[in-house]
Design a protein around this motif. Structure first.
Motif, PDB file in Angstrom:
ATOM      1  N   SER C 247       0.834  -1.217   0.000  1.00 34.75           N
ATOM      2  CA  SER C 247       0.000   0.000   0.000  1.00 34.75           C
ATOM      3  C   SER C 247       0.863   1.259   0.000  1.00 34.75           C
ATOM      4  O   SER C 247       0.357   2.360  -0.074  1.00 34.75           O
ATOM      5  CB  SER C 247      -0.911  -0.020   1.231  1.00 34.75           C
ATOM      6  OG  SER C 247      -0.101   0.063   2.389  1.00 34.75           O
ATOM      7  N   GLY C 248       2.182   1.089   0.111  1.00 35.06           N
ATOM      8  CA  GLY C 248       3.097   2.228   0.007  1.00 35.06           C
ATOM      9  C   GLY C 248       3.396   2.896   1.334  1.00 35.06           C
ATOM     10  O   GLY C 248       4.216   3.810   1.411  1.00 35.06           O
ATOM     11  N   ARG C 249       2.761   2.418   2.432  1.00 35.43           N
ATOM     12  CA  ARG C 249       3.012   3.037   3.722  1.00 35.43           C
ATOM     13  C   ARG C 249       4.436   2.784   4.232  1.00 35.43           C
ATOM     14  O   ARG C 249       5.011   3.616   4.894  1.00 35.43           O
ATOM     15  CB  ARG C 249       1.988   2.526   4.746  1.00 35.43           C
ATOM     16  CG  ARG C 249       0.647   3.257   4.689  1.00 35.43           C
ATOM     17  CD  ARG C 249      -0.308   2.660   5.693  1.00 35.43           C
ATOM     18  NE  ARG C 249      -0.837   1.377   5.211  1.00 35.43           N
ATOM     19  CZ  ARG C 249      -0.937   0.262   5.924  1.00 35.43           C
ATOM     20  NH1 ARG C 249      -0.527   0.258   7.182  1.00 35.43           N
ATOM     21  NH2 ARG C 249      -1.429  -0.847   5.415  1.00 35.43           N
ATOM     22  N   GLU C 250       4.955   1.577   3.942  1.00 34.58           N
ATOM     23  CA  GLU C 250       6.315   1.249   4.368  1.00 34.58           C
ATOM     24  C   GLU C 250       7.149   0.845   3.159  1.00 34.58           C
ATOM     25  O   GLU C 250       6.626   0.622   2.072  1.00 34.58           O
ATOM     26  CB  GLU C 250       6.296   0.087   5.367  1.00 34.58           C
ATOM     27  CG  GLU C 250       5.785   0.477   6.738  1.00 34.58           C
ATOM     28  CD  GLU C 250       5.758  -0.719   7.676  1.00 34.58           C
ATOM     29  OE1 GLU C 250       6.553  -1.659   7.468  1.00 34.58           O
ATOM     30  OE2 GLU C 250       4.930  -0.718   8.614  1.00 34.58           O
ATOM     31  N   LYS C 251       8.473   0.724   3.390  1.00 36.17           N
ATOM     32  CA  LYS C 251       9.366   0.235   2.348  1.00 36.17           C
ATOM     33  C   LYS C 251      10.036  -1.051   2.856  1.00 36.17           C
ATOM     34  O   LYS C 251      10.098  -1.315   4.060  1.00 36.17           O
ATOM     35  CB  LYS C 251      10.451   1.284   2.005  1.00 36.17           C
ATOM     36  CG  LYS C 251       9.881   2.572   1.394  1.00 36.17           C
ATOM     37  CD  LYS C 251       9.320   2.328  -0.010  1.00 36.17           C
ATOM     38  CE  LYS C 251       8.563   3.563  -0.520  1.00 36.17           C
ATOM     39  NZ  LYS C 251       7.833   3.315  -1.760  1.00 36.17           N
TER      40      LYS C 251
END
Ligand code: ATP
Ligand code: ATP
Ligand code: ATP
Ligand code: ATP
Ligand code: ATP
Ligand code: ATP
Ligand code: MG
Ligand code: MG
Ligand code: MG
Ligand code: MG
Ligand code: MG
Ligand code: MG
Lengths: 268, 268, 268, 268, 268, 268
Positions: C247-251
């Motif tokens: 979802s792009g919240r973390e890498k």
């Protein structure tokens, strides 16, 4: 499988003289000492079988390069023996049959032979009967075992049999142990210059002056290839000359003959 | 198995000229001396079979690299002979059949040929008929034996037959002993620069100035690959140019031609 | 056997676009020059087949290491060609079938293709179709022979066909002689650092700062392994982090990424 | 053959937890770091499959010497995953079946798995499933091909599957190319002294003083042999002492333990 | 095939004590320390199986040269165990059966054994069960796989089983991986002088003075050959003396004994 | 397969004395010490079996070069034993049968023998029973396993049996492990000069003066070849002389004898 195969065989084997004659497509001519010697010795074996007391089974192998005259020789012995039963066993009549059917056919010929007081069985091109191929090598062990037993099995009391084998793969037969199973083996060679000359003289298609040159070039040539080569050369370089040559009106052009020889030799 | 297979075969073999024509997809053009020489010699064999007295069976093998023109050559000989019976035996019509069915098909063609006074049988791509693969190596010994017998078996009296084989695996056939079974063998080579040039001239798709450069690059190329390459190049680097080229409005871009050549050569 | 197999086949082959799409599970992204080049050239072959006069049959092989993108590439060509008949022949749909059934299936697809004016047949993972295993080596010669004949057999007049093969065992196909049967062959390589970087950027799961380090470590990695590796790393060292990452919240944690890379590399 | 076999299979596969429990005859105890590490990583794969978007198929191989704990580990992962479908495919339930029946059984398990949203399939002792024997070597290529295809075939959309394989013949699997078909491979080792000590402590059948000596002698011993050895030693030199030992009344005589170790080591 | 074979088996296996007794044609006498040691250890395994908690399956291999006493030893253990189910699986009762029938017979014995709380199964002459021959080598992989699975498969809960194998081809079994499948292996040797002397004393057919000379000559002789040799020698050089010798009226002539020994040794 | 074969066998085995006599086509004459020694020892084994207590099964192998007299020797022992059951198992009566049928025939003879209190079974030409051929090598493992089991299997209580094997391929039997299965082995050699002389004297077809020369030339000749050679020589160089020679009126011409010897030796 084998038993079924045995029953299905129709005794299509009558007198086979006709059959034997076809094995000598170019007749029998004098082609040198070795061929004569073998012929004489083989006829002594025929005699031995005819009068035999102690050896009701005699076996003889003719081996030599492809086309050297083995089949024609065996057929000639069969014809001249005048035995009541003379049969040739050849792969030609068994194309595509299964191993066990071939095996049954072979056994059948021997069983028929045992019914005759005197008989000759010719095993022609044994390597072909065995479906031999150098790669592997592969071959039919079923047929190989059958032959080894048949070459040793005595006919019934009072019956005498001569078995003649031919092969151009004597090394292979030796490694199978089939050579040892024969009482005697004769080597049928290619032609020597001298023998080739005799054959060419009999054919009478060369100029007197060319015949020695041609014969020399034919040293070491098998009989059968010689006949093919002469017929090729007889067409002439542009075709159409064969009738004139065979009727004696013309002779084969020696240069064209050497051209054809070149084509044929490259394949050997 | 084989016998059943034999019966099941429907004699679907009628006149095959149509069939033979399809073997020359790009027609027959002059492509060098060697191809012409072989053609001439083969036509002499046709003549020999037509007038033959002593050799009712003549056999000839065309061998050479993949795509060198063997099948087209054999088809041409068959067409030009005008013999009443000319058949091509090819793996294409026997995909997926069992060894014994293939064997039966092959035998059937020969049996049919024996009914005609003059006939030609073409054994196309013998290694494929034999299901040959270099690994092992593996191949069908059943078919191999069948061919060896058929190449030696005489047709009935009064019938004459010419058998033409083609192969790109002559080394394999030699180790089988099948090469020796042929009377003559001719090597059909790849193109030389000179031959390639003739073919390109006939096609007329290059600029006059480019034709020598292209021909030189094509030295040692098999005929069939040449035709494929030209058609690839004719699309042009961005596609869409082939119509213009074949209609003569444009010529092939020599640089794109070399690009395509690179793609093709990497696979050889 | 084969004939029965042929009859039993239900023509379950309808439009296969759906099928082809499943071959591109991770879509098609830009992953370097070589992949683009092959794609372009292959589309020229599609064009050649569409307009062909002299070469109704064009064949092309995509070879390269496992997972390098061959199947996805072939599927893409098929989809983009917009030919009425595009089929993929894959071992997946023939698990456990006998050699002759597989053979019949393959032949059936070609026969169907011959009915369409323009068609593409994809032979996916040829070594698997051939049941190849390096030990021995073993493989199905029946299928191998079938392919060799099909790759050479012309479609009926007026029909044109493009055959695309894929393999990761090009050495094996070469020793079979199947490579030579293709008109052209293209090598589909693993990723270079540059290509890997492009793919990672498209995925957008790494920190800007980490992306170069990661791409370098992925030099020489096949596309498919890259996707598996990224998904493994996305779980995080203790699990549960994948949703946040996608979802792009973390890498992805670069250290955990290297741990996973270690696990995967040890098996190569 | 295969199709018939497929139909004859009765879906005797219900819940298999009971089955899996029997794979851990001696329970699961702490036996060193490596075993723990593998367990953790494998549980991450379980997680990955559960939440997966892009990789619906994950495959993992546990390889290591005979008796090192592979099957017990795989069973444990299966049990702890709490996936609705967990099956073990083992040669034990297929003794004496033909290759194609085994193949059908294996395929059946996968087909069943594809019906569950989340599933684990354990391929236990892959070399035994393949009927591998080092002499030759021989193995079932039918099953080997089936596994290679199944390890690559995607489940239907929306279904996710984890395949765990075990083997003690990793070199053989590598030469087949089966190793490469797995996403990851973990090596399950024999015990180190430290691990052996932990296991012996858990068993509590040695004198405190003897436990280090015993553990040292067990360095490099597979888990399963350790359990067999302890039970042998527990009988005592003259028999009859095992009850006393397991009830804790007596301890194993260290000398007799070394005698038994000698008997067992001679066979490795 | 196998399933049919399984159904056709009539449970002809009742009490087999009689059967086991026939394996000890010359009884059991004291013949040296090694034989005694193995016997004792094997009886401890019997004990272990009887009281076992954690190892319901114990397997033990007796290997040694032909005639060293392996079968008699295994039979003795079976008899002395007094387990309710003791069976010997031997090639003698399966002559000419197909691999799958033999396999089914073997499986049947194990299935029967699993029904008894305590059982012993003797796999006599494993190399013969496997139809092993050194040339090739050849053997039945079907049976080999079956044994490897059976040697690892646990009996149902609450049932305990001891499997004893015998072989004189331990090297072969090792290369199959069957040796590793046994928990323990014992080597059963030929006789030493001392052991031979004990056996001769028990037979009482030599003069006191000759017994040491004879025993020395028998160093390294297998038990079974010793018994054959003594009986040969007992006939005397001219025949007819055996009754006198066995009734104790005469003794074996030591010179004739050495003559017979010479005949026998030449074959080893 | 085997079971069916077993049922189909018609007990065509009655008294076989007649059969055995045919194995001695040239009678039994004194031909040297070694043959006499073997004969004596073999008759002691007959005695041992007759009076045996502890060894109900005695097995003896006669090995030596082709034609050395093994079959005649075995037949003689059988005849002189005067046992109620004496049978010869030979490949001659099983030509073309399948392995399993041969196997069933062999088993049947042993089963019949077990019904007689005293019996002799002759396994003639074991390599032929095994369908042995040096290329490969190939042989029937089914029959080989059957023989190995039969050579070890005890007859029922109270029945005693002597098994005599013959072979000219002792090296092959050794590598199979069949030699070891026999209790004793005797080597039957070719003739020495002295033995050959005895045979020639018995035949009385040479001049007194020639007999030593001839015998010397026959050193190392197998008995059977000697008889064939003499009969060939008796025809004379021009044929027709055999009657005069066998009636005693003439003697064999020593020069012609050497010619024939040359023909025969070339094949060895
Ligand atoms: N004296 C002769 N001996 C044998 N053949 C002769 C003789 N004179 C002429 N010929 C002819 O030579 C040819 C010999 O061919 P033949 O088929 O016998 O050779 P082959 O050795 O059997 O060949 P292959 O090895 O191919 O079987 C025949 O056509 C035969 O008519
Ligand atoms: N003079 C010629 N001789 C032969 N073929 C020619 C000639 N001129 C043009 N061609 C064309 O060249 C092509 C030769 O292909 P052909 O299939 O005969 O090769 P091949 O050697 O049989 O190949 P393969 O080894 O693949 O079977 C054909 O398309 C044919 O039309
Ligand atoms: N440009 C691209 N070309 C090819 N595949 C791509 C590309 N971009 C992304 N992909 C993805 O990469 C993966 C390539 O896997 P693919 O199955 O095609 O490899 P493969 O070479 O056929 O592998 P294998 O040797 O195992 O058959 C696919 O999931 C595809 O969606
Ligand atoms: N931590 C552990 N991991 C695995 N097995 C354990 C562990 N602790 C105890 N065990 C026991 O060790 C034994 C391991 O045997 P297992 O059959 O799993 O070995 P394996 O490697 O599969 O052997 P094989 O190679 O013979 O198939 C089992 O009885 C199991 O109960
Ligand atoms: N202590 C003993 N142990 C074993 N056998 C003995 C002992 N004492 C006497 N014997 C006798 O010795 C013989 C041993 O033969 P046995 O068949 O057991 O040997 P083997 O090793 O199984 O032979 P093979 O390798 O041929 O199968 C039997 O006849 C047995 O009665
Ligand atoms: N003392 C003898 N011993 C054996 N055979 C003799 C003796 N005297 C004469 N003969 C004759 O010698 C021949 C021996 O041939 P026999 O078939 O026994 O040899 P073989 O070794 O079995 O041959 P092969 O290896 O081909 O089977 C017989 O014809 C037999 O009659
Ligand atoms: Mg001939
Ligand atoms: Mg061609
Ligand atoms: Mg792919
Ligand atoms: Mg395990
Ligand atoms: Mg034994
Ligand atoms: Mg004999």
């Amino acid at each position: 499988d084998f038993l079924n195969a045995l029953h299905e065989i129709i005794p299509a084997f009558g007198a086979s003289t006709d059959n034997l004659e076809r094995c000598r497509l170019n007749g029998i001519v004098d082609c040198g000492e070795r061929h004569k010697h073998i012929h004489k010795r083989a006829m002594l074996l025929v005699e031995q079988v005819r009068v035999s007391k102690g050896s009701p089974l005699v076996t003889c192998l003719l081996e030599g390069p492809s086309g050297s005259g083995k089949t024609a020789m065996a057929a000639t012995i069969g014809i001249e023996s005048e035995f009541p039963y003379v049969k040739i066993i050849s792969a030609e009549t068994m194309i595509g049959l299964s191993e066990s059917s071939k095996c049954a056919q072979i056994v059948k010929v021997f069983e028929d032979a045992y019914k005759s007081q005197l008989s000759i069985v010719i095993l022609d091109d044994i390597e072909r009967l065995l479906e031999y191929v150098a790669i592997g090598p592969r071959f039919s062990n079923l047929i190989s075992q059958t032959l080894m037993v048949l070459l040793k099995r005595l006919p019934p009391k009072g019956k005498n049999i001569l078995v003649i084998g031919t092969t151009s793969e004597v090394g292979f037969l030796e490694s199978l142990g089939i050579c040892d199973a024969f009482s005697v083996t004769y080597h049928v060679p290619t032609l020597q210059t001298e023998g080739a000359k005799k054959v060419l003289e009999a054919l009478d298609v060369f100029d007197e002056d060319d015949i020695d040159t041609a014969a020399e070039a034919l040293n070491n040539m098998p009989l059968k290839k010689l006949y093919m080569l002469v017929e090729m050369a007889a067409q002439g370089a542009e075709g159409g000359s064969s009738e004139a040559i065979y009727s004696g009106r013309e002779k084969i052009d020696i240069n064209h003959f050497f051209d054809c020889l070149g084509d044929i030799i490259s394949v050997r």
